[in-house]
Write a protein that holds these residues in place. Structure first.
Motif, PDB file in Angstrom:
ATOM      1  N   ARG B 117       0.805  -1.328  -0.014  1.00  0.00           N
ATOM      2  CA  ARG B 117      -0.066  -0.035   0.080  1.00  0.00           C
ATOM      3  C   ARG B 117       0.736   1.268   0.045  1.00  0.00           C
ATOM      4  NH1 ARG B 117      -2.455  -1.614   5.467  1.00  0.00           N
ATOM      5  NH2 ARG B 117      -0.156  -1.996   5.527  1.00  0.00           N
ATOM      6  N   ILE B 118       0.057   2.391  -0.095  1.00  0.00           N
ATOM      7  CA  ILE B 118       0.875   3.677  -0.217  1.00  0.00           C
ATOM      8  C   ILE B 118       1.718   3.735   1.103  1.00  0.00           C
ATOM      9  CG2 ILE B 118      -1.009   4.982   0.559  1.00  0.00           C
ATOM     10  CD1 ILE B 118      -0.180   7.064  -1.826  1.00  0.00           C
ATOM     11  N   GLU B 119       1.139   3.511   2.012  1.00  0.00           N
ATOM     12  CA  GLU B 119       1.773   3.463   3.462  1.00  0.00           C
ATOM     13  C   GLU B 119       2.958   3.005   3.352  1.00  0.00           C
ATOM     14  OE1 GLU B 119      -1.666   2.022   3.948  1.00  0.00           O
ATOM     15  OE2 GLU B 119      -1.982   3.962   3.180  1.00  0.00           O
ATOM     16  N   ASP B 120       3.110   1.380   2.806  1.00  0.00           N
ATOM     17  CA  ASP B 120       4.276   0.728   2.920  1.00  0.00           C
ATOM     18  C   ASP B 120       5.286   1.203   1.874  1.00  0.00           C
ATOM     19  OD1 ASP B 120       2.901  -1.612   4.252  1.00  0.00           O
ATOM     20  OD2 ASP B 120       1.904  -1.960   2.423  1.00  0.00           O
ATOM     21  N   MET B 121       5.107   2.000   0.799  1.00  0.00           N
ATOM     22  CA  MET B 121       5.758   2.835  -0.118  1.00  0.00           C
ATOM     23  C   MET B 121       6.354   3.720   0.720  1.00  0.00           C
ATOM     24  SD  MET B 121       3.727   2.891  -3.512  1.00  0.00           S
ATOM     25  CE  MET B 121       2.808   1.365  -4.076  1.00  0.00           C
ATOM     26  N   LYS B 122       5.725   4.583   1.500  1.00  0.00           N
ATOM     27  CA  LYS B 122       6.375   5.711   2.116  1.00  0.00           C
ATOM     28  C   LYS B 122       7.377   4.967   3.176  1.00  0.00           C
ATOM     29  CE  LYS B 122       2.406   9.117   1.690  1.00  0.00           C
ATOM     30  NZ  LYS B 122       1.032   9.467   2.279  1.00  0.00           N
ATOM     31  N   ALA B 123       6.776   4.056   4.002  1.00  0.00           N
ATOM     32  CA  ALA B 123       7.895   3.645   4.938  1.00  0.00           C
ATOM     33  C   ALA B 123       9.038   3.277   4.226  1.00  0.00           C
ATOM     34  CB  ALA B 123       7.184   2.550   5.693  1.00  0.00           C
ATOM     35  N   SER B 124       8.876   2.793   2.946  1.00  0.00           N
ATOM     36  CA  SER B 124      10.187   2.336   2.354  1.00  0.00           C
ATOM     37  C   SER B 124      11.325   3.254   1.816  1.00  0.00           C
ATOM     38  CB  SER B 124       9.752   1.244   1.453  1.00  0.00           C
ATOM     39  OG  SER B 124       9.498   1.967   0.055  1.00  0.00           O
ATOM     40  N   LEU B 125      10.872   4.557   1.815  1.00  0.00           N
ATOM     41  CA  LEU B 125      11.666   5.591   1.253  1.00  0.00           C
ATOM     42  C   LEU B 125      12.862   5.752   2.019  1.00  0.00           C
ATOM     43  CD1 LEU B 125      11.490   8.105  -0.801  1.00  0.00           C
ATOM     44  CD2 LEU B 125      10.866   9.492   1.149  1.00  0.00           C
ATOM     45  N   LYS B 126      13.959   5.921   1.195  1.00  0.00           N
ATOM     46  CA  LYS B 126      15.248   5.994   1.962  1.00  0.00           C
ATOM     47  C   LYS B 126      16.195   7.102   1.430  1.00  0.00           C
ATOM     48  CE  LYS B 126      16.378   1.191   2.980  1.00  0.00           C
ATOM     49  NZ  LYS B 126      16.245   0.021   1.787  1.00  0.00           N
ATOM     50  N   VAL B 127      16.616   7.995   2.205  1.00  0.00           N
ATOM     51  CA  VAL B 127      17.381   9.202   1.801  1.00  0.00           C
ATOM     52  C   VAL B 127      18.924   9.104   1.971  1.00  0.00           C
ATOM     53  CG1 VAL B 127      17.529  11.664   2.066  1.00  0.00           C
ATOM     54  CG2 VAL B 127      15.456  10.620   2.531  1.00  0.00           C
ATOM     55  N   TYR B 128      19.581   9.097   1.069  1.00  0.00           N
ATOM     56  CA  TYR B 128      20.925   8.772   1.170  1.00  0.00           C
ATOM     57  C   TYR B 128      21.843  10.084   1.061  1.00  0.00           C
ATOM     58  CZ  TYR B 128      19.213   4.429  -0.581  1.00  0.00           C
ATOM     59  OH  TYR B 128      18.633   3.030  -0.968  1.00  0.00           O
ATOM     60  N   VAL B 129      21.355  10.982   0.521  1.00  0.00           N
ATOM     61  CA  VAL B 129      21.889  12.336   0.597  1.00  0.00           C
ATOM     62  C   VAL B 129      20.807  13.389   1.138  1.00  0.00           C
ATOM     63  CG1 VAL B 129      23.015  14.215  -0.939  1.00  0.00           C
ATOM     64  CG2 VAL B 129      23.649  11.893  -1.447  1.00  0.00           C
ATOM     65  N   LYS B 130      21.256  13.895   2.203  1.00  0.00           N
ATOM     66  CA  LYS B 130      20.138  14.756   3.018  1.00  0.00           C
ATOM     67  C   LYS B 130      19.845  16.017   2.261  1.00  0.00           C
ATOM     68  CE  LYS B 130      19.291  13.084   7.621  1.00  0.00           C
ATOM     69  NZ  LYS B 130      20.281  12.002   7.873  1.00  0.00           N
ATOM     70  N   ASP B 131      20.889  16.728   2.008  1.00  0.00           N
ATOM     71  CA  ASP B 131      21.149  18.133   1.401  1.00  0.00           C
ATOM     72  C   ASP B 131      21.743  18.050  -0.052  1.00  0.00           C
ATOM     73  OD1 ASP B 131      21.058  20.684   0.859  1.00  0.00           O
ATOM     74  OD2 ASP B 131      22.573  21.229   2.582  1.00  0.00           O
ATOM     75  N   GLU B 132      20.645  18.020  -1.177  1.00  0.00           N
ATOM     76  CA  GLU B 132      21.138  17.910  -2.347  1.00  0.00           C
ATOM     77  C   GLU B 132      21.662  19.351  -2.988  1.00  0.00           C
ATOM     78  OE1 GLU B 132      17.509  16.657  -4.527  1.00  0.00           O
ATOM     79  OE2 GLU B 132      17.608  14.512  -3.686  1.00  0.00           O
ATOM     80  N   SER B 133      21.487  20.577  -2.211  1.00  0.00           N
ATOM     81  CA  SER B 133      22.158  21.497  -2.807  1.00  0.00           C
ATOM     82  C   SER B 133      23.611  21.465  -2.454  1.00  0.00           C
ATOM     83  CB  SER B 133      21.657  22.681  -1.689  1.00  0.00           C
ATOM     84  OG  SER B 133      22.295  22.616  -0.601  1.00  0.00           O
ATOM     85  N   LYS B 134      24.168  20.520  -1.584  1.00  0.00           N
ATOM     86  CA  LYS B 134      25.502  20.302  -1.752  1.00  0.00           C
ATOM     87  C   LYS B 134      26.419  19.737  -2.606  1.00  0.00           C
ATOM     88  CE  LYS B 134      26.360  21.675   3.078  1.00  0.00           C
ATOM     89  NZ  LYS B 134      25.453  21.342   4.033  1.00  0.00           N
ATOM     90  N   LEU B 135      25.370  19.100  -3.590  1.00  0.00           N
ATOM     91  CA  LEU B 135      26.038  18.121  -4.843  1.00  0.00           C
ATOM     92  C   LEU B 135      26.560  18.912  -5.757  1.00  0.00           C
ATOM     93  CD1 LEU B 135      22.744  15.876  -5.261  1.00  0.00           C
ATOM     94  CD2 LEU B 135      24.992  15.044  -4.357  1.00  0.00           C
ATOM     95  N   PRO B 136      27.518  18.569  -6.366  1.00  0.00           N
ATOM     96  CA  PRO B 136      28.406  19.265  -7.496  1.00  0.00           C
ATOM     97  C   PRO B 136      27.410  19.945  -8.311  1.00  0.00           C
ATOM     98  CG  PRO B 136      28.826  16.956  -7.557  1.00  0.00           C
ATOM     99  CD  PRO B 136      28.008  17.044  -6.456  1.00  0.00           C
ATOM    100  N   ALA B 137      27.735  21.025  -9.069  1.00  0.00           N
ATOM    101  CA  ALA B 137      26.880  21.880  -9.895  1.00  0.00           C
ATOM    102  C   ALA B 137      27.151  21.317 -11.238  1.00  0.00           C
ATOM    103  CB  ALA B 137      27.343  23.335  -9.775  1.00  0.00           C
ATOM    104  N   GLU B 138      28.232  20.628 -11.502  1.00  0.00           N
ATOM    105  CA  GLU B 138      28.523  20.148 -12.806  1.00  0.00           C
ATOM    106  C   GLU B 138      28.912  18.500 -12.758  1.00  0.00           C
ATOM    107  OE1 GLU B 138      31.452  22.656 -14.643  1.00  0.00           O
ATOM    108  OE2 GLU B 138      30.000  24.130 -14.729  1.00  0.00           O
ATOM    109  N   PRO B 139      28.939  18.006 -13.803  1.00  0.00           N
ATOM    110  CA  PRO B 139      29.641  16.701 -13.884  1.00  0.00           C
ATOM    111  C   PRO B 139      31.039  16.511 -13.319  1.00  0.00           C
ATOM    112  CG  PRO B 139      28.467  17.000 -16.128  1.00  0.00           C
ATOM    113  CD  PRO B 139      28.506  18.229 -15.136  1.00  0.00           C
ATOM    114  N   ALA B 140      31.132  15.652 -12.447  1.00  0.00           N
ATOM    115  CA  ALA B 140      32.579  15.533 -11.749  1.00  0.00           C
ATOM    116  C   ALA B 140      33.516  14.813 -12.791  1.00  0.00           C
ATOM    117  CB  ALA B 140      32.454  14.804 -10.289  1.00  0.00           C
ATOM    118  N   TYR B 141      32.979  14.621 -14.056  1.00  0.00           N
ATOM    119  CA  TYR B 141      34.063  13.969 -14.951  1.00  0.00           C
ATOM    120  C   TYR B 141      33.885  14.666 -16.428  1.00  0.00           C
ATOM    121  CZ  TYR B 141      29.444  12.364 -15.416  1.00  0.00           C
ATOM    122  OH  TYR B 141      27.878  12.227 -15.624  1.00  0.00           O
ATOM    123  N   PRO B 142      34.923  14.526 -17.300  1.00  0.00           N
ATOM    124  CA  PRO B 142      34.708  15.423 -18.352  1.00  0.00           C
ATOM    125  C   PRO B 142      33.807  14.699 -19.215  1.00  0.00           C
ATOM    126  CG  PRO B 142      36.890  14.079 -18.226  1.00  0.00           C
ATOM    127  CD  PRO B 142      36.051  13.834 -16.933  1.00  0.00           C
TER     128      PRO B 142
END
Lengths: 103, 525
Positions: B117-142
């Protein structure tokens, strides 16, 4: 007449040479795909698999091990079965293929 | 009296002893059953179905395995099955566990569709990166353009564990630029059409990972069901829709947070008049409108969901028997849906929301991602077929006139076509289980004849062109452990990228040309 005898001799020589040609890693790759790769992989075993690496290992060691498995001088129910059907030629080809891979 | 008490005690002790033995036996038996269930779920369920009903691999239940030799089953578990995805479990599971599993699958019935159910889905949500604003602004590879990225679902031999990853390649240099572990095998990779940094990876066990392509890591995941490949992204990049085989549910997620917004019970009246609960087939977003289309496999219906308050549904019924996958025509206005059981491809007008035509296809059409390409002013669609009846063909349709142009004879069953506006050939994967499985056939766009057969090796499938059309990528599959790259004109092999059991290949270019083969201009038409 002399010419044709020469031709015949050369022909026989070519045939004989064909019989003792070096092991073929290309033939070995096809054979490995059919016989070995299910467990040992085409290059390496699966990350999660418990089977030993073959890629890049010493050709003499691989050849000896396969012959021993085939001849049942080294015992493993699975390997004795699988190697049992291999000819000397198959073993040379397969081991030429795996030993030639970069580890 | 004394003896009587003694006797009484004796009886009592005996009774207790019997009770103890009995409960011991019961708990041993139920312990075994629990262990077998766990073994099945941990090793078999993702391919054979958490419900024992089959998925990528055959059903394993009492009915399906009736009369099968227990020894033969154990042997298959031990050594695997040649030329299939089934790996050897010898050495990975103990002999006792293999025996237990063999018995378990022969006595377990197909389980009822479990709830998620939708509750099961909600409970399965995992967050690996809390603050996405700290992710690099560009690809980290050419990389020249994010469209050059190609994602490969590297299944891993066991369909789970450390070998299972989504692998990303720069299709100009043919170098791997990132890999994201997926726990169970990645199955589908979709890209956000608006923000090039996001990709979405759906696994065999219906987790969806939101992947940051700039830093090459998963930032969130959610479990949307137990299995089923259906996933689509809306044209504004704000929503994801996912559909499952188990259970019969689809869900709309917020593409940013992966939070579930609404679930849909998949059921309806099939073309034969029966009310059925249904697997989810393809789910697709289109550049044509703010909608999702979803195929209900067993109900033979296509539902159109409007992306507005309440997500209202328009149901198109009687589309075909056992629908599966689909592709969009130019402009994204029409949807071509494969119908397995009556060997047709149904054309649906997404604007008028109705079935407009049923076109003949080969047997058991499986269009994969489909292919459409403009040839001499005509837009041609190409459809592959799983089935191998008396003739094996690839069907070619005129997508303006909606009529069959030609059925091109090919050497076996096929499951996925690839085309590109800049490439001369339409590639199809031959999947018939013998030497042909090593090959890809190339159909000349102009003559509509097979021009060349490539011997890729392994079990070659899922061809895909790079975004610029210069290169053809092919998975050598579970028996090849590499992705092979060809020059799309000379057909010379230019690169090999080793990985474990590669399957689906997905170019980010797809968001630009929508259906493989169309030029980006076709989206504006």
């Amino acid at each position: 007449m002399k010419l044709s005898t020469d031709a015949l001799l050369i022909g026989i020589a070519v045939l004989l040479a064909g019989n003792v040609q070096a092991a073929s890693p290309y033939a070995g790759k096809t054979k490995a795909a059919a016989v070995c790769a299910q467990c040992h992989g085409m290059r390496m075993p699966a990350t999660e698999a418990p089977f030993p690496f073959l890629g890049g290992r010493d050709v003499q060691y691989l050849r000896l091990a396969l012959r021993q498995y085939r001849d049942k001088t080294r015992l493993s129910p699975i390997m004795n079965n699988i190697a049992g059907s291999l000819s000397d030629r198959d073993i040379d080809d397969i081991t030429a293929y795996y030993s030639g891979l970069k580890p | 009296m004394k003896t009587t008490i003694k006797q009484l005690y004796r009886v009592l002790f005996a009774g207790i002893a019997i009770l103890l033995c009995w409960s011991g036996a019961v708990s041993a038996a139920s312990g075994d059953a629990q262990k077998a269930h766990r073994l099945y779920q941990d090793n078999c369920g993702s391919c054979h179905g958490a419900d024992h009903g089959g998925y990528l691999a055959p059903a394993l239940n009492a009915e399906a395995l009736k009369g099968r030799s227990a020894t033969a089953l154990r042997t298959v578990i031990m050594v695997g099955s040649f030329d299939t995805l089934m790996p050897p479990f010898y050495g990975r599971l103990t002999d006792d566990d293999i025996r237990l599993l063999g018995e378990h699958i022969q006595k377990t019935p197909k389980l009822p569709n479990p709830q998620w159910r939708i509750e099961d889905m909600k409970a399965s949500l995992k967050v690996y990166v809390k603050d996405e604003s700290k992710l690099p602004a560009e690809p980290a590879y050419p990389i020249d353009s994010m469209d050059d990225l190609i994602g490969v679902a590297a299944r891993g031999k066991y369909g789970r564990g450390n070998g299972s990853e989504a692998i990303f390649i720069d299709s100009k240099s043919h170098r791997q630029v990132g890999k994201v572990p997926t726990v169970t095998a990645a199955h589908i990779i979709d890209f956000n059409p608006v923000n090039p940094r996001w990709a979405y990876v759906k696994t065999d066990t219906a987790e969806i990972y939101k992947v940051d392509l700039y830093s090459m890591q998963a930032v969130r995941s959610i479990k949307t069901g137990f299995n089923g490949p259906g996933m689509g992204v809306s044209r504004d990049g704000r929503y994801i829709m996912a559909g499952s085989f188990v259970p019969h549910v689809a869900v709309i997620l917020d593409a940013d947070t992966l939070e579930p917004l609404k679930t849909f019970q998949l059921e309806g009246v099939d073309p034969d008049g029966n009310m059925v609960s249904s697997d989810s087939g393809m789910v697709i977003g289109t550049p044509f409108a703010d909608i999702f289309a979803i195929a209900l496999e067993n109900a033979g219906q296509v539902w159109i969901v409007d992306l507005q308050e309440g997500f209202p549904v328009t149901k198109i019924k009687n589309v075909g028997r056992h629908l599966h996958d689909a592709f969009l025509t130019h402009g994204g206005r029409k949807l071509m849906v494969a119908s397995y059981d009556d060997s047709i491809v149904a054309a649906i007008d997404l604007e008028q929301r109705k079935l407009i035509k049923k076109l003949p296809a080969g047997c058991v059409p499986h269009v994969g991602g489909g292919a459409a390409v403009v040839v001499d002013g005509r837009t041609l669609g190409f459809g592959t077929n799983f089935g191998t009846c008396d003739k094996t063909v690839v069907s070619v349709w005129d997508l303006d006139k909606m009529e069959l142009v030609r059925q091109v004879p090919v050497s076996g069953g096929t499951e996925s076509p690839a085309a590109h506006a800049n490439a001369p050939y339409v590639a199809v994967d031959i999947i018939s289980k013998d030497r042909r499985a090593r090959t890809i056939q190339l159909i000349d766009k102009k003559t509509l004849e097979v021009a060349k057969t490539l011997d890729v090796g392994g079990h070659a499938y899922f061809p895909e062109y790079s975004a610029d059309g210069r290169y053809l990528y092919v998975s050598a599959g579970y028996n090849g452990d590499e992705v092979v790259v060809y020059d799309s004109t000379s057909l010379k092999k230019v690169a090999s990228i080793p990985m474990e059991s590669p399957a689906g290949i997905f170019s980010r270019g797809r968001v630009k040309y929508m259906t493989r083969g169309l030029s980006p201009d076709a989206m504006q038409e």
